[in-house]
Each structure stands twice: as structure tokens, then as C-alpha cells.
Design a protein around this motif. Structure first.
Motif, mmCIF file in Angstrom:
data_model
loop_
_atom_site.group_PDB
_atom_site.id
_atom_site.type_symbol
_atom_site.label_atom_id
_atom_site.label_comp_id
_atom_site.label_asym_id
_atom_site.label_seq_id
_atom_site.Cartn_x
_atom_site.Cartn_y
_atom_site.Cartn_z
ATOM 1 N N ILE A 43 0.844 -1.197 0.000
ATOM 2 C CA ILE A 43 0.000 0.000 0.000
ATOM 3 C C ILE A 43 0.880 1.248 0.000
ATOM 4 C CG2 ILE A 43 -1.691 1.314 1.324
ATOM 5 C CD1 ILE A 43 -2.828 -1.360 2.273
ATOM 6 N N LYS A 44 1.884 1.245 0.844
ATOM 7 C CA LYS A 44 2.790 2.390 0.939
ATOM 8 C C LYS A 44 3.558 2.570 -0.371
ATOM 9 C CE LYS A 44 6.504 4.205 3.839
ATOM 10 N NZ LYS A 44 7.352 3.945 5.008
ATOM 11 N N ALA A 45 4.015 1.482 -0.958
ATOM 12 C CA ALA A 45 4.758 1.554 -2.209
ATOM 13 C C ALA A 45 3.882 2.095 -3.334
ATOM 14 C CB ALA A 45 5.304 0.175 -2.574
ATOM 15 N N ALA A 46 2.643 1.662 -3.388
ATOM 16 C CA ALA A 46 1.728 2.147 -4.424
ATOM 17 C C ALA A 46 1.464 3.638 -4.263
ATOM 18 C CB ALA A 46 0.424 1.355 -4.378
ATOM 19 N N ARG A 47 1.268 4.081 -3.021
ATOM 20 C CA ARG A 47 1.030 5.506 -2.769
ATOM 21 C C ARG A 47 2.233 6.344 -3.193
ATOM 22 N NH1 ARG A 47 -0.044 5.015 2.802
ATOM 23 N NH2 ARG A 47 1.497 6.644 3.061
ATOM 24 N N ARG A 48 3.413 5.869 -2.880
ATOM 25 C CA ARG A 48 4.628 6.606 -3.234
ATOM 26 C C ARG A 48 4.839 6.649 -4.740
ATOM 27 N NH1 ARG A 48 9.405 5.969 1.185
ATOM 28 N NH2 ARG A 48 8.174 6.740 2.931
ATOM 29 N N ASN A 49 4.527 5.547 -5.410
ATOM 30 C CA ASN A 49 4.665 5.532 -6.870
ATOM 31 C C ASN A 49 3.679 6.486 -7.529
ATOM 32 O OD1 ASN A 49 6.819 3.734 -6.973
ATOM 33 N ND2 ASN A 49 5.469 1.947 -6.998
ATOM 34 N N VAL A 50 2.467 6.574 -6.995
ATOM 35 C CA VAL A 50 1.482 7.521 -7.517
ATOM 36 C C VAL A 50 2.004 8.943 -7.341
ATOM 37 C CG1 VAL A 50 -0.803 8.523 -7.105
ATOM 38 C CG2 VAL A 50 -0.555 6.056 -7.265
ATOM 39 N N ALA A 51 2.530 9.237 -6.179
ATOM 40 C CA ALA A 51 3.066 10.573 -5.916
ATOM 41 C C ALA A 51 4.252 10.873 -6.828
ATOM 42 C CB ALA A 51 3.468 10.687 -4.455
ATOM 43 N N ARG A 52 5.096 9.884 -7.058
ATOM 44 C CA ARG A 52 6.265 10.066 -7.916
ATOM 45 C C ARG A 52 5.838 10.401 -9.347
ATOM 46 N NH1 ARG A 52 8.836 5.430 -6.579
ATOM 47 N NH2 ARG A 52 9.870 6.469 -4.874
ATOM 48 N N ILE A 53 4.827 9.692 -9.846
ATOM 49 C CA ILE A 53 4.347 9.943 -11.207
ATOM 50 C C ILE A 53 3.698 11.321 -11.305
ATOM 51 C CG2 ILE A 53 2.634 9.244 -12.922
ATOM 52 C CD1 ILE A 53 3.306 6.353 -12.219
ATOM 53 N N LYS A 54 2.913 11.691 -10.301
ATOM 54 C CA LYS A 54 2.284 13.008 -10.316
ATOM 55 C C LYS A 54 3.328 14.115 -10.303
ATOM 56 C CE LYS A 54 -2.221 12.087 -8.256
ATOM 57 N NZ LYS A 54 -3.100 12.415 -7.118
ATOM 58 N N THR A 55 4.385 13.931 -9.534
ATOM 59 C CA THR A 55 5.459 14.917 -9.469
ATOM 60 C C THR A 55 6.125 15.085 -10.829
ATOM 61 O OG1 THR A 55 5.861 14.425 -7.144
ATOM 62 C CG2 THR A 55 7.650 15.501 -8.357
ATOM 63 N N ILE A 56 6.408 13.990 -11.487
ATOM 64 C CA ILE A 56 7.073 14.060 -12.782
ATOM 65 C C ILE A 56 6.151 14.663 -13.835
ATOM 66 C CG2 ILE A 56 8.078 12.662 -14.629
ATOM 67 C CD1 ILE A 56 9.218 10.881 -12.365
ATOM 68 N N LEU A 57 4.859 14.342 -13.779
ATOM 69 C CA LEU A 57 3.909 14.967 -14.701
ATOM 70 C C LEU A 57 3.868 16.478 -14.501
ATOM 71 C CD1 LEU A 57 0.906 12.477 -14.769
ATOM 72 C CD2 LEU A 57 2.277 13.217 -16.710
ATOM 73 N N ASN A 58 3.883 16.922 -13.248
ATOM 74 C CA ASN A 58 3.894 18.357 -12.970
ATOM 75 C C ASN A 58 5.193 19.009 -13.450
ATOM 76 O OD1 ASN A 58 1.331 18.514 -11.877
ATOM 77 N ND2 ASN A 58 2.054 18.059 -9.802
ATOM 78 N N GLU A 59 6.306 18.323 -13.295
ATOM 79 C CA GLU A 59 7.576 18.853 -13.776
ATOM 80 C C GLU A 59 7.544 19.029 -15.290
ATOM 81 O OE1 GLU A 59 10.567 16.102 -12.507
ATOM 82 O OE2 GLU A 59 10.603 16.886 -10.457
ATOM 83 N N LYS A 60 7.010 18.020 -15.983
ATOM 84 C CA LYS A 60 6.938 18.090 -17.442
ATOM 85 C C LYS A 60 5.997 19.204 -17.888
ATOM 86 C CE LYS A 60 8.209 13.354 -18.455
ATOM 87 N NZ LYS A 60 8.939 13.147 -19.683
ATOM 88 N N ALA A 61 4.883 19.383 -17.183
ATOM 89 C CA ALA A 61 3.944 20.443 -17.529
ATOM 90 C C ALA A 61 4.566 21.816 -17.298
ATOM 91 C CB ALA A 61 2.668 20.293 -16.708
ATOM 92 N N ALA A 62 5.309 21.974 -16.229
ATOM 93 C CA ALA A 62 5.973 23.244 -15.942
ATOM 94 C C ALA A 62 7.052 23.536 -16.986
ATOM 95 C CB ALA A 62 6.579 23.218 -14.542
ATOM 96 N N ALA A 63 7.770 22.513 -17.396
ATOM 97 C CA ALA A 63 8.806 22.693 -18.414
ATOM 98 C C ALA A 63 8.182 23.093 -19.745
ATOM 99 C CB ALA A 63 9.619 21.427 -18.565
ATOM 100 N N ALA A 64 7.053 22.491 -20.079
ATOM 101 C CA ALA A 64 6.378 22.821 -21.324
ATOM 102 C C ALA A 64 5.820 24.247 -21.276
ATOM 103 C CB ALA A 64 5.258 21.821 -21.599
ATOM 104 N N ALA A 65 5.326 24.657 -20.130
ATOM 105 C CA ALA A 65 4.777 26.003 -19.981
ATOM 106 C C ALA A 65 5.875 27.059 -20.049
ATOM 107 C CB ALA A 65 4.017 26.118 -18.670
ATOM 108 N N SER A 66 7.039 26.752 -19.522
ATOM 109 C CA SER A 66 8.128 27.731 -19.535
ATOM 110 C C SER A 66 8.739 27.881 -20.933
ATOM 111 C CB SER A 66 9.206 27.330 -18.539
ATOM 112 O OG SER A 66 9.852 26.143 -18.952
ATOM 113 N N GLU A 67 8.593 26.866 -21.767
ATOM 114 C CA GLU A 67 9.116 26.930 -23.122
ATOM 115 C C GLU A 67 8.268 27.851 -24.004
ATOM 116 O OE1 GLU A 67 9.420 22.989 -24.628
ATOM 117 O OE2 GLU A 67 11.087 22.465 -23.329
ATOM 118 N N GLU A 68 6.996 27.987 -23.670
ATOM 119 C CA GLU A 68 6.100 28.776 -24.512
ATOM 120 C C GLU A 68 6.243 30.235 -24.312
ATOM 121 O OE1 GLU A 68 2.206 27.340 -23.709
ATOM 122 O OE2 GLU A 68 2.534 25.523 -24.813
#
Length: 68
Positions: A43-68
Motif C-alpha cells: 500500500i505504501k509503495a503504491a502511494r509513493r509511486n502515484v506521488a512520484r508519477i504526479k510529481t514528474i507529470l507536474n515537472e513536465k507540464a511546468a517545463a512545457a509552460a516555460s518553453e512557450e
């Protein structure tokens, strides 16, 4: 699953992985509620993996926004 592997994936692949992890998390919680769960660390591992993916998605979205 580590962050380096996840950063190499596209946002669509990450969203698909996020859906799969949320389903897995639900199944683990359901097993725990019914007393069938043997490995509670999952359960803990699944929660952490979800958080890790959300963090990376936010990083990618921020990088895409800063490029524009």
C-alpha cells in the motif's frame, strides 16, 4: 520503479501508468479491508509511486509552460 525510468516516458504513458497504479491501490485497500492482504508494505509503495508519477507529470507540464 524509479524516477529516472519515469522521466524517460511520455506524459501519455505516465497517465496510463497512473491509472494502473490507482487501480492497484484500490485493490490493495479492498484486500486490507477484507483481511486478505498479506503484504501491507504494498500500500505504501503504491502511494509513493502515484506521488512520484504526479510529481514528474507536474515537472513536465511546468517545463512545457516555460518553453512557450
Amino acid at each position: 520503479m524509479n524516477a529516472k525510468e519515469l522521466r524517460e516516458k511520455t506524459p501519455d504513458q505516465l497517465r496510463e501508468e497512473l491509472v494502473n497504479l490507482k487501480k492497484e491501490s484500490f485493490n490493495l485497500r479492498f484486500q486490507q479491508a477484507t483481511g486478505q492482504l498479506e503484504n501491507t508494505a504494498g500500500i505504501k509503495a503504491a502511494r509513493r509511486n502515484v506521488a512520484r508519477i504526479k510529481t514528474i507529470l507536474n515537472e513536465k507540464a511546468a517545463a512545457a509552460a516555460s518553453e512557450e
